[in-house]
Design a protein around this motif. Structure first.
Motif, PDB file in Angstrom:
ATOM      1  N   THR A   1      42.203  18.236  46.308  1.00 15.73           N
ATOM      2  CA  THR A   1      41.528  17.370  47.269  1.00 15.73           C
ATOM      3  C   THR A   1      42.125  17.476  48.663  1.00 15.73           C
ATOM      4  O   THR A   1      41.397  17.599  49.656  1.00 15.73           O
ATOM      5  CB  THR A   1      41.583  15.904  46.800  1.00 15.73           C
TER       6      THR A   1
ATOM      7  N   TRP B   1      34.474   9.137  48.360  1.00 13.94           N
ATOM      8  CA  TRP B   1      34.936  10.444  48.835  1.00 13.94           C
ATOM      9  C   TRP B   1      36.298  10.835  48.248  1.00 13.94           C
ATOM     10  O   TRP B   1      36.906  11.815  48.685  1.00 13.94           O
ATOM     11  CB  TRP B   1      34.996  10.486  50.361  1.00 13.94           C
TER      12      TRP B   1
ATOM     13  N   ARG C   1      32.076  12.107  55.104  1.00 11.84           N
ATOM     14  CA  ARG C   1      32.537  11.427  53.888  1.00 11.84           C
ATOM     15  C   ARG C   1      32.962  12.413  52.810  1.00 11.84           C
ATOM     16  O   ARG C   1      32.793  12.176  51.609  1.00 11.84           O
ATOM     17  CB  ARG C   1      31.462  10.466  53.357  1.00 11.84           C
ATOM     18  N   LYS C   2      33.527  13.521  53.231  1.00  9.61           N
ATOM     19  CA  LYS C   2      34.105  14.504  52.328  1.00  9.61           C
ATOM     20  C   LYS C   2      35.476  14.905  52.842  1.00  9.61           C
ATOM     21  O   LYS C   2      35.664  15.067  54.048  1.00  9.61           O
ATOM     22  CB  LYS C   2      33.209  15.728  52.201  1.00  9.61           C
TER      23      LYS C   2
END
Length: 603
Positions: free
Chosen positions: A448, A434, A400-401
């Motif tokens: 990101t 996330w 979840r990253k």
């Protein structure tokens, strides 16, 4: 002549009074809506949108309830139960939207669909198992709508002209007086005037009517549902031939491009939706006409509509695999299915059965707004799953990253950009743990995902254009304590670099400084230099603009524009303290335009 005019006005006044008596709960909701509008006019900084649409929904629900009572029931207790049901549903709508922070696109779209479904129910109910057809009921509403628009517009123009004359010739009027007059006309008069055209359709209570009463009722209904001669000519000899020409062009395009552009041309999608709406509307209006043009239209065009809409619906479904499902495409596909069903009904069922399309529309409308199969829930889940699958396929989502990765295909970059842009524009980012909240600000997107946003022509961000404005009415004063000078500046991305860099002379305590604007690619700086051209402070204006635009976005409709506090950004170092107050900031096509004030303090 004068007697006829007086008689006509008297009859219309009686009709308005009868409308109030027939729809008492509707009148109460309309009065509440007018009160809300009055408060919005008087207090421009507050948002009463939720209350306004609650009362609009209530007015429509109660009008449908009255139509249902007149068609199927006779007892007062039954009428009260229907009115109570309308009130309960209205309260349910209010509590459903009350928890939302703002009247956003999702709530607005669902409310619009609900309003449309209720209007269709208002038209359809009198024709259920009745000798009155849906086509006739539709014609009655169609005429009433346009007559109401005409009368309301004339009355509004006349009253505004009177107010203007008083303001200019006698004494000054508050500008809000115009809004209050329009509020009365459009919130109270127009709906009541419209309802006054609704005839007493035959219902259960009329089964025992005999003689003169029955003849009078039938006469009123016949007059209301009759197609005016001029409208019949317009439909038969102008609208139908124009629709025929447009159909030939569309068919030619479909046949010539069936193996190529038809399946990928998104510009054709709204054209075909508009075409389907036109054919359905014209078919219903032409159902009461018996001339040759109308008869040929009813025989041919529904059968042509079916394959055209079928192909377009298939094309829209195929695009889901590549671009995902948005709420817009959801409605396009749902409407395509409806149009196919309408084409089948028009082609193979008698004209009296046209009311079936209203039932289908109401059912489809309910499906599209009730979770978990509504347009927004389905599109949100689909877009999140598309984003997750694209990230997972490229090894960018673990535990979840998100792991940045610039070495992925351009197609996947576009998919990631498009899905994140959609989720951000719909305010769904906050629910995805996330992803950063402000993903399109401060370089968060590149940090990101490892690359800048990549768009194609049809995938431009829905919120690519943003703006922020200072509300001087709410914040008429700016605190300039401890500042030495104020400088008024414009940030123009098309300004010549040499002009921007020349600087604005600023004299403080007999010392001369210059405030320079440096616009270099995506960066914008305000640089203060001393008399020897030594840089004292470099103010990051782009970062400040992004912050101000984010402050505007966070308002989410609660207030229209920014306060001075939210429009101010400050930077300082050991030598200088500088603040900017943005009068306006516009961001479009990756460029910033700004009108601002810079406040400078030399320490």
């Amino acid at each position: 002549m004068l007697m006829n005019v007086v008689k006509g006005l008297r009859n219309k006044l009686i009709g308005l009074i009868e409308a109030v008596n027939r729809y008492p709960l509707t009148m109460l909701f309309l009065l509440a809506a007018a009160t809300v509008n009055m408060n919005m006019i008087n207090n421009e900084t507050e948002s009463y949108t939720k209350y306004l649409f609650t009362f609009v929904i209530g007015a429509l629900l109660s009008a449908v309830a009255q139509q249902t009572f007149e068609r199927f029931f006779t007892k007062i207790s039954e009428r009260l139960l229907l009115m109570g049901g309308a009130a309960v549903l209205t309260a349910g709508y209010f509590f459903a939207i009350r928890s939302a922070s703002t009247f956003n696109m999702e709530i607005g779209t669902k409310t619009g669909v609900a309003i449309f479904a209720l209007v269709m129910a208002f038209i359809w109910v009198p024709s259920i198992k009745s000798k009155i057809t849906f086509n006739e009921s539709f014609m009655s509403v169609f005429k009433a709508f346009f007559i109401t628009v005409l009368f309301s517009a004339v009355i509004s123009i006349g009253l505004d002209a009177i107010l203007l004359a008083v303001d200019q010739l006698l004494f000054s009027l508050d500008y809000k007086a115009y809004g209050h007059v329009l509020n009365i006309v459009f919130s109270l008069f127009a709906p009541t005037f419209f309802l006054s055209f609704t005839p007493p359709y035959p219902g259960k209570k009329d089964a025992g009517r005999l003689g003169g009463d029955k003849a009078l009722q039938e006469g009123k209904v016949a007059k209301a549902v009759d197609t005016p001669k001029l409208l019949g000519i317009l439909i038969s000899y102008i609208i139908i031939p124009l629709t025929a020409v447009y159909t030939v062009i569309l068919l030619a395009y479909v046949l010539l491009n069936i193996r190529g552009d038809f399946w990928t041309n998104n510009l054709l999608e709204p054209m075909l939706v508009s075409y389907a709406i036109t054919v359905i509307l014209v078919y219903i209006l032409a159902s009461n006409l018996e001339n040759q043009f109308a008869v040929l239209f009813r025989k041919i065009f529904p059968k042509v509509l079916i394959p055209i809409v079928l192909f377009q619906t298939i094309a829209s479904i195929l695009r889901i695999g590549e671009m995902g499902l948005t709420h817009g495409r959801y409605y396009v596909i749902l409407f395509g299915i409806f149009a196919i069903i309408a084409g089948v009904i028009f082609s193979f069922f008698p004209i009296r059965k046209n009311g079936l399309i209203a039932a289908v529309l109401i059912v489809f409308s309910a499906i599209s707004i009730i979770p978990p199969v509504d347009a927004f829930t389905v599109s949100r889940v689909n877009q999140i799953n598309l984003l997750k699958s694209t990230l997972t396929e490229n090894g960018m989502l673990e535990d979840r990253k998100v792991a940045p990765n610039a070495d992925i295909s351009t197609k996947d970059k576009k998919t990631i950009t498009r899905t994140v842009s959609y989720l951000d524009s719909m305010d769904y980012i906050d629910d995805i743990d996330w992803l950063p909240d402000n993903v399109f600000y401060y370089g968060n997107f590149k940090d990101t995902f490892g690359f800048e946003e990549v768009y194609d022509e049809e995938g431009r961000r829905q919120d690519d254009s943003r703006f922020a404005y200072l509300d001087w009415d709410r914040s008429p004063m700016v605190n300039i304590e401890n500042y030495d000078r104020m400088v008024h500046l414009y940030i123009d991305p098309y300004e010549k670099k040499q002009d921007a860099a020349a600087g604005i002379p600023v004299e403080i305590d007999n010392q001369t400084y210059k405030l320079k604007k440096v616009i270099d690619g995506k960066d914008i700086y305000l640089i203060l230099v001393d008399g020897e051209n030594q840089e004292l402070i470099r103010f990051d204006a782009k970062k400040a603009f992004d912050q101000i635009l984010e402050n505007q976005k966070e308002l989410k409709g609660n207030n229209d524009n920014l306060t001075v506090e939210k429009a101010t950004v400050t930077e300082e170092n050991d030598a200088v303290r500088m603040s900017i107050v943005a009068n306006s900031v516009d961001y479009s096509n990756s460029r910033y335009n700004a009108d601002l004030y810079a406040f400078i303090q030399i320490k």
